[in-house]
Design a protein around this motif. Structure first.
Motif, PDB file in Angstrom:
ATOM      1  N   SER A   1      13.581 -18.736   3.194  1.00 53.11           N
ATOM      2  CA  SER A   1      14.398 -19.705   3.799  1.00 53.11           C
ATOM      3  C   SER A   1      13.793 -20.240   4.253  1.00 53.11           C
ATOM      4  CB  SER A   1      14.803 -18.426   5.280  1.00 53.11           C
ATOM      5  OG  SER A   1      13.318 -18.722   5.643  1.00 53.11           O
ATOM      6  N   ASP A   2      14.374 -21.922   5.321  1.00 55.49           N
ATOM      7  CA  ASP A   2      13.937 -22.380   5.650  1.00 55.49           C
ATOM      8  C   ASP A   2      12.962 -23.131   6.170  1.00 55.49           C
ATOM      9  OD1 ASP A   2      16.145 -23.364   5.005  1.00 55.49           O
ATOM     10  OD2 ASP A   2      17.794 -23.817   6.769  1.00 55.49           O
ATOM     11  N   LYS A   3      12.799 -21.832   6.500  1.00 52.08           N
ATOM     12  CA  LYS A   3      10.925 -21.962   7.354  1.00 52.08           C
ATOM     13  C   LYS A   3      10.100 -20.597   7.138  1.00 52.08           C
ATOM     14  CE  LYS A   3      13.269 -23.692  11.561  1.00 52.08           C
ATOM     15  NZ  LYS A   3      13.516 -23.840  12.693  1.00 52.08           N
ATOM     16  N   GLU A   4      10.416 -20.177   6.119  1.00 56.45           N
ATOM     17  CA  GLU A   4       9.540 -18.486   6.198  1.00 56.45           C
ATOM     18  C   GLU A   4       9.942 -18.082   4.400  1.00 56.45           C
ATOM     19  OE1 GLU A   4      10.618 -16.621   9.772  1.00 56.45           O
ATOM     20  OE2 GLU A   4      11.691 -15.078   8.264  1.00 56.45           O
ATOM     21  N   ILE A   5       8.722 -17.503   4.361  1.00 57.58           N
ATOM     22  CA  ILE A   5       9.002 -16.719   2.783  1.00 57.58           C
ATOM     23  C   ILE A   5       8.207 -15.361   3.515  1.00 57.58           C
ATOM     24  CG2 ILE A   5       7.702 -16.275   0.369  1.00 57.58           C
ATOM     25  CD1 ILE A   5       6.096 -18.780   0.819  1.00 57.58           C
ATOM     26  N   SER A   6       9.919 -14.496   2.995  1.00 59.98           N
ATOM     27  CA  SER A   6       9.666 -13.072   3.605  1.00 59.98           C
ATOM     28  C   SER A   6       9.288 -12.135   2.454  1.00 59.98           C
ATOM     29  CB  SER A   6      10.927 -12.758   3.942  1.00 59.98           C
ATOM     30  OG  SER A   6      10.819 -13.220   5.479  1.00 59.98           O
ATOM     31  N   ILE A   7       8.293 -11.584   2.286  1.00 57.97           N
ATOM     32  CA  ILE A   7       7.703 -10.580   1.845  1.00 57.97           C
ATOM     33  C   ILE A   7       8.759  -8.982   2.304  1.00 57.97           C
ATOM     34  CG2 ILE A   7       6.632  -8.737   0.204  1.00 57.97           C
ATOM     35  CD1 ILE A   7       4.244 -10.634   1.071  1.00 57.97           C
ATOM     36  N   LEU A   8       9.149  -8.235   1.001  1.00 57.52           N
ATOM     37  CA  LEU A   8      10.315  -7.524   1.788  1.00 57.52           C
ATOM     38  C   LEU A   8      10.234  -6.370   0.996  1.00 57.52           C
ATOM     39  CD1 LEU A   8      13.594  -8.826   2.099  1.00 57.52           C
ATOM     40  CD2 LEU A   8      12.187  -8.640   3.500  1.00 57.52           C
ATOM     41  N   GLY A   9       9.732  -4.535   1.750  1.00 56.74           N
ATOM     42  CA  GLY A   9       9.748  -3.681   0.257  1.00 56.74           C
ATOM     43  C   GLY A   9       8.396  -2.706   0.675  1.00 56.74           C
ATOM     44  N   GLU A  10       8.343  -1.879   0.201  1.00 59.99           N
ATOM     45  CA  GLU A  10       7.343  -0.987   0.060  1.00 59.99           C
ATOM     46  C   GLU A  10       6.225  -1.426  -0.981  1.00 59.99           C
ATOM     47  OE1 GLU A  10       6.288   3.554   0.144  1.00 59.99           O
ATOM     48  OE2 GLU A  10       8.297   2.625   0.298  1.00 59.99           O
ATOM     49  N   TYR A  11       5.269  -1.422  -0.229  1.00 61.60           N
ATOM     50  CA  TYR A  11       3.966  -2.068  -1.278  1.00 61.60           C
ATOM     51  C   TYR A  11       3.311  -1.169  -1.891  1.00 61.60           C
ATOM     52  CZ  TYR A  11      -1.416  -4.057  -2.187  1.00 61.60           C
ATOM     53  OH  TYR A  11      -2.006  -4.054  -3.426  1.00 61.60           O
ATOM     54  N   GLN A  12       3.770  -1.696  -3.539  1.00 61.56           N
ATOM     55  CA  GLN A  12       2.813  -0.414  -4.115  1.00 61.56           C
ATOM     56  C   GLN A  12       1.209  -1.334  -5.214  1.00 61.56           C
ATOM     57  OE1 GLN A  12       3.504   2.788  -4.462  1.00 61.56           O
ATOM     58  NE2 GLN A  12       4.825   2.145  -2.769  1.00 61.56           N
ATOM     59  N   ALA A  13       0.422  -1.245  -4.910  1.00 61.47           N
ATOM     60  CA  ALA A  13      -0.858  -1.507  -5.621  1.00 61.47           C
ATOM     61  C   ALA A  13      -0.173  -2.329  -7.470  1.00 61.47           C
ATOM     62  CB  ALA A  13      -1.734  -1.261  -5.692  1.00 61.47           C
ATOM     63  N   ALA A  14       0.749  -1.732  -8.199  1.00 57.28           N
ATOM     64  CA  ALA A  14       0.313  -1.688  -9.306  1.00 57.28           C
ATOM     65  C   ALA A  14       1.737  -2.515  -9.062  1.00 57.28           C
ATOM     66  CB  ALA A  14       1.490  -0.466  -9.865  1.00 57.28           C
ATOM     67  N   GLU A  15       2.635  -3.449  -8.320  1.00 56.91           N
ATOM     68  CA  GLU A  15       3.256  -4.379  -8.240  1.00 56.91           C
ATOM     69  C   GLU A  15       2.281  -6.190  -7.610  1.00 56.91           C
ATOM     70  OE1 GLU A  15       7.120  -4.284  -6.303  1.00 56.91           O
ATOM     71  OE2 GLU A  15       7.105  -2.052  -5.846  1.00 56.91           O
ATOM     72  N   LEU A  16       1.306  -5.784  -7.327  1.00 54.20           N
ATOM     73  CA  LEU A  16       1.006  -6.693  -6.913  1.00 54.20           C
ATOM     74  C   LEU A  16       0.732  -7.665  -7.581  1.00 54.20           C
ATOM     75  CD1 LEU A  16      -0.985  -7.321  -4.587  1.00 54.20           C
ATOM     76  CD2 LEU A  16      -3.265  -6.447  -5.652  1.00 54.20           C
ATOM     77  N   MET A  17       0.146  -7.985  -9.107  1.00 53.48           N
ATOM     78  CA  MET A  17       0.128  -9.365  -9.892  1.00 53.48           C
ATOM     79  C   MET A  17       1.824  -9.796 -10.189  1.00 53.48           C
ATOM     80  SD  MET A  17      -2.580  -7.793 -13.286  1.00 53.48           S
ATOM     81  CE  MET A  17      -2.766  -9.773 -13.353  1.00 53.48           C
ATOM     82  N   MET A  18       2.372  -8.624  -9.595  1.00 53.58           N
ATOM     83  CA  MET A  18       3.788  -9.017 -10.252  1.00 53.58           C
ATOM     84  C   MET A  18       3.872 -10.323  -9.089  1.00 53.58           C
ATOM     85  SD  MET A  18       7.301  -8.932  -8.750  1.00 53.58           S
ATOM     86  CE  MET A  18       6.050  -7.265  -7.896  1.00 53.58           C
ATOM     87  N   LEU A  19       3.882  -9.058  -7.915  1.00 53.44           N
ATOM     88  CA  LEU A  19       3.911 -10.245  -6.191  1.00 53.44           C
ATOM     89  C   LEU A  19       3.662 -11.677  -6.442  1.00 53.44           C
ATOM     90  CD1 LEU A  19       5.367  -9.987  -3.817  1.00 53.44           C
ATOM     91  CD2 LEU A  19       3.725  -8.731  -3.048  1.00 53.44           C
ATOM     92  N   GLU A  20       2.097 -11.206  -6.573  1.00 50.14           N
ATOM     93  CA  GLU A  20       1.226 -12.963  -6.713  1.00 50.14           C
ATOM     94  C   GLU A  20       1.544 -13.672  -8.069  1.00 50.14           C
ATOM     95  OE1 GLU A  20      -3.642 -14.022  -7.498  1.00 50.14           O
ATOM     96  OE2 GLU A  20      -2.849 -11.590  -8.013  1.00 50.14           O
TER      97      GLU A  20
END
Length: 102
Positions: A9-28
């Protein structure tokens, strides 16, 4: 299982959802792409993020280092007790600016 999502958004970046270690590389990769397109500092909102581990803390460090190189002041907004505990355990309290209920 819900996929993690980055929402800018204009002032921030939000991380939404349930963290799974397997998704870390994609999130990075997604966060890196997002950061490289920024002209101004944006806080990182963790309000809707569920779960954490040391991999997530490494991702938060990646974000903070990027901001530091740009001389930006950024906040981690509404980090969960688990994230705060991992930050404290890692002795990174002075590295992050944690803000609640923004």
């Amino acid at each position: 299982m819900s996929m993690l999502e980055l929402v800018e958004s204009d002032k921030e970046i939000s991380i939404l959802g349930e963290y799974q270690a397997a998704e870390l590389m994609m999130l990075e990769a997604n966060l890196s792409k997002c950061l490289n397109s920024l002209d101004t500092a944006k806080d990182l909102n963790l309000t809707s993020l569920k779960g954490s581990d040391s991999g997530l803390i490494a991702l938060l460090l990646f974000y903070q280092r990027f901001a530091n190189k740009k001389h930006w002041q950024v906040n981690l907004i509404n980090a969960s007790a688990g994230v705060k505990g991992l930050i404290e355990l890692s002795q990174l309290n002075d590295f992050f600016t944690l803000v609640d209920d923004k």
